[in-house]
Design a protein around this motif. Structure first.
Motif, short mmCIF file in Angstrom:
data_model
loop_
_atom_site.label_atom_id
_atom_site.label_comp_id
_atom_site.label_asym_id
_atom_site.label_seq_id
_atom_site.Cartn_x
_atom_site.Cartn_y
_atom_site.Cartn_z
N MET A 109 0.82 -1.21 0.00
CA MET A 109 0.00 0.00 0.00
C MET A 109 0.86 1.26 0.00
N TRP A 110 1.98 1.25 0.71
CA TRP A 110 2.87 2.40 0.72
C TRP A 110 3.46 2.62 -0.68
N THR A 112 2.21 1.61 -3.54
CA THR A 112 1.12 2.04 -4.43
C THR A 112 0.81 3.52 -4.21
N ASP A 113 0.76 3.95 -2.97
CA ASP A 113 0.49 5.35 -2.66
C ASP A 113 1.58 6.26 -3.23
N LYS A 114 2.83 5.90 -3.02
CA LYS A 114 3.92 6.72 -3.52
C LYS A 114 3.96 6.74 -5.05
N GLU A 117 1.10 8.94 -6.18
CA GLU A 117 1.47 10.33 -5.87
C GLU A 117 2.44 10.87 -6.91
#
Length: 129
Positions: A109-110, A112-114, A117
């Motif tokens: 998830m980290w 994917t988020d980065k 972003e």
């Protein structure tokens, strides 16, 4: 053919309803007595509260609903005794699997988020942090 035991519905009698109403009144009376005796010593107030609560509970357990609750508790204890609990080794292994899965999902998830972003803010909108 169903192997399930037939369920039996009990009809609430007037006496049973009176017991439940009496238990509710005693419950309310315990709180009222606690505050009504506000100028008395604390031990006396707590004693009155506990005595009336005990009477309310005793009256509830003499009603049909109380007897059903006791039966449900006994059945629950009987079912818990049938459970086969895992050994310490099995429990530690499963706990390790859970921690590893949570760590991998957090990492995914980290990342994917980065990535989103970076794609949204840097590539599409051209904003820099």
């Amino acid at each position: 053919m169903s192997t399930q035991e037939p369920t039996v519905e009990t009809v609430s009698t007037g006496a049973d309803k009176a017991k439940l109403a009496g238990a509710a009144v005693l419950l309310l009376a315990s709180v009222v007595a606690f505050y009504y005796l506000g100028k008395q010593d604390l031990w006396l107030r707590v004693l009155a509260l506990l005595a009336l609560l005990g009477a309310a509970i005793a009256l509830f357990f003499t009603s049909e609903s109380g007897k059903q609750l006791i039966g449900f508790g006994r059945d629950s204890v009987r079912e818990v005794k049938k459970v086969v609990w895992p050994t310490r080794k099995e429990a530690m292994q499963m706990t390790g699997y859970v921690f590893a899965f949570v760590f991998l999902m957090a990492l995914y998830m980290w990342l994917t988020d980065k990535t989103l972003e970076w794609v949204l803010y840097d590539l599409i909108l051209g904003w820099s942090h």
